[in-house]
Design a protein around this motif. Structure first.
Motif, PDB file in Angstrom:
ATOM      1  N   UNK A  92       0.564  -0.773  -0.345  1.00 26.40           N
ATOM      2  CA  UNK A  92       0.004  -0.112   0.409  1.00 26.40           C
ATOM      3  C   UNK A  92       0.771   1.531  -0.149  1.00 26.40           C
ATOM      4  N   UNK A  93       0.718   2.613  -0.398  1.00 28.82           N
ATOM      5  CA  UNK A  93       0.926   3.505  -0.729  1.00 28.82           C
ATOM      6  C   UNK A  93       2.511   3.815  -1.651  1.00 28.82           C
ATOM      7  N   UNK A  94       3.094   3.018  -1.998  1.00 31.21           N
ATOM      8  CA  UNK A  94       4.231   2.706  -2.451  1.00 31.21           C
ATOM      9  C   UNK A  94       4.944   4.100  -3.407  1.00 31.21           C
ATOM     10  N   UNK A  95       3.270   4.650  -4.019  1.00 37.38           N
ATOM     11  CA  UNK A  95       3.603   5.702  -4.647  1.00 37.38           C
ATOM     12  C   UNK A  95       3.912   5.201  -5.993  1.00 37.38           C
ATOM     13  N   UNK A  96       3.860   6.446  -7.171  1.00 33.12           N
ATOM     14  CA  UNK A  96       4.314   6.247  -8.473  1.00 33.12           C
ATOM     15  C   UNK A  96       5.980   5.348  -9.115  1.00 33.12           C
ATOM     16  N   UNK A  97       6.654   5.445  -8.212  1.00 35.39           N
ATOM     17  CA  UNK A  97       7.995   5.529  -8.663  1.00 35.39           C
ATOM     18  C   UNK A  97       7.728   3.886  -8.282  1.00 35.39           C
ATOM     19  N   UNK A  98       7.471   3.664  -7.262  1.00 40.59           N
ATOM     20  CA  UNK A  98       7.108   2.172  -6.663  1.00 40.59           C
ATOM     21  C   UNK A  98       6.095   1.235  -7.785  1.00 40.59           C
ATOM     22  N   UNK A  99       5.335   1.804  -7.887  1.00 42.67           N
ATOM     23  CA  UNK A  99       4.511   1.000  -8.824  1.00 42.67           C
ATOM     24  C   UNK A  99       5.057   0.723  -9.905  1.00 42.67           C
ATOM     25  N   UNK A 100       5.554   1.395 -10.041  1.00 44.35           N
ATOM     26  CA  UNK A 100       6.046   1.542 -12.234  1.00 44.35           C
ATOM     27  C   UNK A 100       7.350   1.089 -11.948  1.00 44.35           C
ATOM     28  N   UNK A 101       8.448   0.746 -11.219  1.00 44.30           N
ATOM     29  CA  UNK A 101       9.278   0.169 -11.133  1.00 44.30           C
ATOM     30  C   UNK A 101       9.381  -1.405 -11.083  1.00 44.30           C
ATOM     31  N   UNK A 163      17.412   2.348  -1.123  1.00 50.19           N
ATOM     32  CA  UNK A 163      16.378   1.757  -0.683  1.00 50.19           C
ATOM     33  C   UNK A 163      15.989   1.133   0.006  1.00 50.19           C
ATOM     34  N   UNK A 164      14.996   1.953   0.302  1.00 52.68           N
ATOM     35  CA  UNK A 164      13.685   1.090   0.667  1.00 52.68           C
ATOM     36  C   UNK A 164      12.745   1.163  -0.513  1.00 52.68           C
ATOM     37  N   UNK A 165      12.552   1.513  -1.371  1.00 53.98           N
ATOM     38  CA  UNK A 165      12.331   1.805  -2.866  1.00 53.98           C
ATOM     39  C   UNK A 165      12.390   0.114  -3.811  1.00 53.98           C
ATOM     40  N   UNK A 166      13.935  -0.346  -3.237  1.00 59.34           N
ATOM     41  CA  UNK A 166      14.577  -1.211  -4.037  1.00 59.34           C
ATOM     42  C   UNK A 166      13.981  -2.297  -2.736  1.00 59.34           C
ATOM     43  N   UNK A 167      13.316  -2.147  -1.820  1.00 64.87           N
ATOM     44  CA  UNK A 167      12.859  -3.228  -1.024  1.00 64.87           C
ATOM     45  C   UNK A 167      11.901  -3.920  -0.677  1.00 64.87           C
ATOM     46  N   UNK A 168      10.361  -2.919  -1.367  1.00 63.64           N
ATOM     47  CA  UNK A 168       9.319  -2.800  -1.392  1.00 63.64           C
ATOM     48  C   UNK A 168       9.191  -3.388  -2.757  1.00 63.64           C
ATOM     49  N   UNK A 169      10.447  -2.808  -4.201  1.00 68.27           N
ATOM     50  CA  UNK A 169       9.775  -3.793  -5.404  1.00 68.27           C
ATOM     51  C   UNK A 169      10.166  -5.155  -5.573  1.00 68.27           C
ATOM     52  N   UNK A 170      11.093  -4.804  -4.719  1.00 67.71           N
ATOM     53  CA  UNK A 170      11.710  -6.934  -4.535  1.00 67.71           C
ATOM     54  C   UNK A 170      10.254  -7.637  -3.393  1.00 67.71           C
ATOM     55  N   UNK A 171       9.423  -7.064  -2.365  1.00 75.14           N
ATOM     56  CA  UNK A 171       9.222  -8.018  -1.901  1.00 75.14           C
ATOM     57  C   UNK A 171       7.807  -7.799  -3.094  1.00 75.14           C
ATOM     58  N   UNK A 335      13.024   1.385 -17.067  1.00 79.75           N
ATOM     59  CA  UNK A 335      11.597   1.716 -17.619  1.00 79.75           C
ATOM     60  C   UNK A 335      10.595   1.993 -16.788  1.00 79.75           C
ATOM     61  N   UNK A 336      10.407   1.609 -15.681  1.00 82.03           N
ATOM     62  CA  UNK A 336       9.173   1.662 -14.947  1.00 82.03           C
ATOM     63  C   UNK A 336       9.986   3.114 -13.616  1.00 82.03           C
ATOM     64  N   UNK A 337      10.700   3.250 -13.452  1.00 84.99           N
ATOM     65  CA  UNK A 337      11.551   3.910 -12.411  1.00 84.99           C
ATOM     66  C   UNK A 337      10.942   5.732 -13.235  1.00 84.99           C
ATOM     67  N   UNK A 338      11.884   5.958 -14.506  1.00 85.62           N
ATOM     68  CA  UNK A 338      11.661   6.648 -15.429  1.00 85.62           C
ATOM     69  C   UNK A 338      10.027   7.125 -15.260  1.00 85.62           C
ATOM     70  N   UNK A 339       9.193   6.163 -15.861  1.00 87.33           N
ATOM     71  CA  UNK A 339       7.903   5.928 -15.769  1.00 87.33           C
ATOM     72  C   UNK A 339       7.279   6.793 -15.085  1.00 87.33           C
ATOM     73  N   UNK A 340       7.571   6.217 -13.708  1.00 88.67           N
ATOM     74  CA  UNK A 340       7.727   7.324 -12.197  1.00 88.67           C
ATOM     75  C   UNK A 340       8.411   8.459 -12.130  1.00 88.67           C
ATOM     76  N   UNK A 341       8.841   8.834 -13.346  1.00 89.29           N
ATOM     77  CA  UNK A 341       9.193  10.278 -12.726  1.00 89.29           C
ATOM     78  C   UNK A 341      10.938  10.152 -12.053  1.00 89.29           C
TER      79      UNK A 341
END
Length: 434
Positions: A92-101, A163-171, A335-341
């Motif tokens: 929940x609530x990861x933001x655009x970067x987390x979602x698209x990455x 770091x937390x974005x990478x861990x969230x995406x990996x999880x 590509x996902x991170x770039x789309x997320x801004x």
């Protein structure tokens, strides 16, 4: 078990422990996770360098059977720890970067992995065409959350947004990967529907609605009774260990794999008010698992790798596997991170981090070998891919984000500590079991 088997078992365990620690420490000196050295320990002892003679002498079949049993317990405990450390709240609530990455680093590897599997199918016999294609896709999409956490902690990125974005995406990616792997296991285990598979959904519902509240209640009771030593309840530890073993056994009986039962039970462990007892359980389980049982699994995995018979066509397959593995994760995450801004530099850093595969990949490959989805040749190539992609993470990250690097535009704050809000925010845990 005979006396000679007992003697050889203890000597093999001592050899595995010493060699794994030695090569693990050597790997850390070169900036690599210790899991790399522990896998290489098995490969060095295996048929690649010495043929089958040394393996047969040090690890005869009857003793290897005992070691495999210990390794299975180690993997079950590891999956329990992974489940316990996976915070479902990250969905929940990861933001655009987390979602698209997450979308990019999952969908592209899945597609490229399935495409490569379609090219490899004609060159080998497989009992399940669909199972083989899906398995290959999952193997390309996975990220090793525990090894990634270790790399992030070593790089002092644990409390940064990067770091937390990478861990969230990996999880999130790994949660999806384990779900797909369960489907693969169900498909590849047999061509016909097994009635026991119909119990999977009721079992998950029962665990979530009955077992989870009971664990919460027991944890809260223990915390109130033993506030001075919240992690010291042996009864609670015994309850948890018994539960995870029963859960693992039940999913194995259902026709899935025992790793799913252990993972599910770990995910049900209490957080919040019962989190101290959870930390106490993990603090006792992780040392045994990480110091002895997982190295046994690593070395046995390496013993199954035979690179001595590779020819030019096998090297071509290895090159294709590496290209698909690295490009799928890196380009998808970028590509996902770039789309997320996100800025280009930190998008590339996310791509490098999410390419880590390590131990999680080995567990998946071991399942594929057990099911017959992979043969020994393809298993060896995939282990090389897992080791190579994990080894590339550190050097790539150093090139992309040198210690004196400045931020680039919108991504400038990703390398900085997250601002304090006066309350403690739960983020993916960064334990370092491997």
């Amino acid at each position: 078990m005979t006396a000679s088997q007992t003697v050889l078992l203890f000597l093999d365990l001592a050899l595995i422990l010493c060699l794994a620690r030695l090569l693990g420490a050597l790997a850390r000196k070169f900036g690599q996770p210790s899991v790399i050295g522990e896998i290489l320990a098995g490969i060095l002892l295996g048929p690649t360098l010495f043929g089958d003679h040394l393996v047969s002498l040090l690890f005869p079949a009857d003793v290897r059977l005992l070691l495999n049993a210990l390794a299975a317990v180690g993997v079950a405990l590891f999956m329990f720890v992974v489940g316990a450390e996976l915070d479902i709240g990250v969905l929940r609530g990861g933001g655009r970067v987390t979602l698209w990455t997450t979308v990019g680093s999952t969908v592209l590897p899945l597609g490229l992995g399935a495409g490569l599997a379609l090219l490899l199918v004609p060159s080998r016999s497989t009992s399940s065409f669909v199972g083989f294609v899906l398995f290959f896709a999952v193997a390309m999409a996975v990220t090793a959350f525990p090894v990634l956490a270790r790399i992030i902690a070593d790089r002092k990125l644990a409390h940064t947004k990067l770091g937390t974005t990478a861990l969230t995406c990996a999880a999130i990616t790994d949660l999806l990967a384990w779900t797909l792997l369960a489907v693969v296991v169900a498909i590849a285990s047999g061509g016909q529907f097994d009635w026991r598979l119909a119990l999977v959904v009721p079992y998950v519902v029962l665990m979530a609605t009955v077992v989870r509240p009971l664990l919460h209640r027991s944890s809260r009771f223990r915390s109130e009774r033993q506030p001075a030593d919240p992690g010291g309840s042996r009864n609670f530890l015994a309850l948890v260990l018994s539960g995870l073993l029963v859960s693992a056994a039940f999913t194995e009986w259902l026709g899935l794999h025992y790793i799913f039962g252990a993972f599910l039970f770990g995910a049900l462990l209490p957080r919040g008010s019962g989190g101290r007892l959870r930390d106490g359980v993990l603090g006792r389980v992780e040392p045994l698992c990480g110091l002895l049982l997982l190295p046994v699994y690593f070395v046995l995995s390496g013993l199954k790798v035979d690179l001595s018979q590779l020819d030019s066509s096998d090297l071509g397959k290895l090159a294709a596997i590496l290209v698909v593995a690295v490009a799928g994760k890196f380009l998808g995450a970028y590509a996902g991170a770039r789309i997320g801004g996100l800025g280009s530099r930190h998008s590339a850093a996310l791509g490098a981090l999410l390419n880590t595969r390590g131990l999680t990949e080995l567990v998946i490959l071991g399942v594929g070998l057990e099911l017959g989805v992979l043969d020994s040749e393809l298993y060896s190539l995939m282990v090389v891919m897992a080791v190579t992609t994990t080894m590339l993470t550190g050097p790539l990250l150093s090139r992309i984000l040198p210690s004196d690097a400045k931020g680039d535009g919108p991504a400038d704050d990703l390398g900085r500590p997250e601002p304090s809000t006066g309350t403690i925010q739960e983020s993916p845990t960064v334990r370092t079991t491997p």
